[in-house]
Design an enzyme around this catalytic site. Structure first.
Site, PDB file in Angstrom:
ATOM      1  N   SER A  15       0.833  -1.195   0.000  1.00  9.57           N
ATOM      2  CA  SER A  15       0.000   0.000   0.000  1.00  9.57           C
ATOM      3  C   SER A  15       0.874   1.253   0.000  1.00  9.57           C
ATOM      4  CB  SER A  15      -0.959  -0.045   1.186  1.00  9.57           C
ATOM      5  OG  SER A  15      -1.971   0.921   1.068  1.00  9.57           O
ATOM      6  N   ASP A  66     -10.123  -5.716  -3.261  1.00 10.07           N
ATOM      7  CA  ASP A  66      -9.531  -4.641  -2.468  1.00 10.07           C
ATOM      8  C   ASP A  66     -10.439  -3.421  -2.532  1.00 10.07           C
ATOM      9  OD1 ASP A  66      -7.916  -2.442  -1.587  1.00 10.07           O
ATOM     10  OD2 ASP A  66      -6.118  -3.570  -2.094  1.00 10.07           O
ATOM     11  N   HIS A  81      -7.303  -6.071   0.897  1.00  8.80           N
ATOM     12  CA  HIS A  81      -6.133  -5.229   1.147  1.00  8.80           C
ATOM     13  C   HIS A  81      -5.392  -5.619   2.429  1.00  8.80           C
ATOM     14  CE1 HIS A  81      -4.013  -1.521   0.006  1.00  8.80           C
ATOM     15  NE2 HIS A  81      -3.994  -1.137   1.278  1.00  8.80           N
TER      16      HIS A  81
END
Length: 284
Positions: A152, A230, A263
């Protein structure tokens, strides 16, 4: 020697996980780091070992990867040292943001130029200089065999730091990276706060833009894993921009999409062995 304080250590998977703290000239604060050293590296004094640096995402600390990624069994098998630093200074002067998208836990791996962040939020220099010096002065880490990966915000950091400092890293990969920070709401908020409103100052921290310009390339391959469930995929991550940029630059990109994955660190656990093997093959 660049000194560190050894806070704790734990034995696991034919290696030792160290928790350390060291002072950083760049951030002007103490920084926390975990370092996994496989037994094979501890027992060998004739040659240092390949080292893989992990960068975590928003709201994380030095412990998220350490406790959740499940990386150390494969690292021990492949003989890799793995370093996981914190995501920002702690106890710094600058205030936090209630959203968790700015300040502590959200350093974005940039060198801030704006008040009140500038004195402490020098995360690019910390990762590429202070951290490397601390690790290589105290652990069996080979300066010629470094890789970098992240998730991320940390995926954004891994890609941009590898492209801006190609002499430091021989391999790079990412999970669910913020592909274009200047076009993502998370990135726009952080870059405006840390770097100001002049968008030219943002360009060195936009992975898709750097890739399209051929900055720091070529790596033989860049590996990206992205979950298709995600929740941040379209608004914040935009992996298609990396694919377009790689095609423009002629950089080989292994973009793997995974149905049903989100995620979280559950996603990272599922494919972390692939990333460790990917780096091990390139670091030797």
């Amino acid at each position: 020697m660049y000194s560190v304080d050894f806070v704790a250590q734990h034995r696991l998977y034919d290696g030792i996980l160290y928790f350390i703290r060291h002072d950083s000239p760049a951030t002007q604060t103490p920084m926390s780091v975990s370092v996994f050293v496989p037994d094979v590296a501890e027992k060998r004094t004739d040659a240092p070992f390949a080292t893989l640096y992990w960068l975590s995402g928003l709201t994380c600390s030095a412990n998220n990867f350490t406790e959740k990624a499940g990386a150390y069994r494969k690292a021990a098998e492949r003989g890799l040292v793995i370093v996981a630093p914190d995501t920002s200074p702690r106890g710094a002067v600058a205030a936090d943001d209630d959203s968790g998208e700015l300040g502590q836990g959200a350093g974005f791996y940039v060198d801030a130029t704006q008040a009140p962040w500038k004195p402490n939020y020098q995360m690019e220099t910390y990762i590429t200089h202070d951290l490397i010096e601390a690790i290589e002065a105290n652990f069996p880490s080979d300066p010629k065999r470094r890789g970098i990966f992240g998730h991320s915000m940390g995926g954004h950091g891994a890609l941009t730091l590898a492209m801006n400092h190609p002499h430091l890293y021989r391999s790079v990969s990412a999970f669910s990276p913020i592909a274009s920070s200047s076009r993502a709401p998370w990135g726009q908020k952080a870059l405006a706060a840390y770097l100001g409103q002049d968008h030219t100052a943002w360009e060195p921290y936009d992975a898709a833009l750097l890739l399209s310009q051929g900055k720091g390339l070529p790596f033989d391959t860049i590996l990206i894993d992205q979950g298709l469930s995600d929740p941040y995929l379209e608004a914040h991550l935009m992996p298609d921009l990396l694919e377009q940029a790689a095609a423009t630059a002629g950089q080989k990109l292994m973009m793997r999409y995974h149905e049903g994955y989100d995620h979280s660190y559950y996603f990272i656990q599922s494919f972390i062995d692939d990333h460790i093997s990917f780096h091990a093959e390139r670091l030797g």
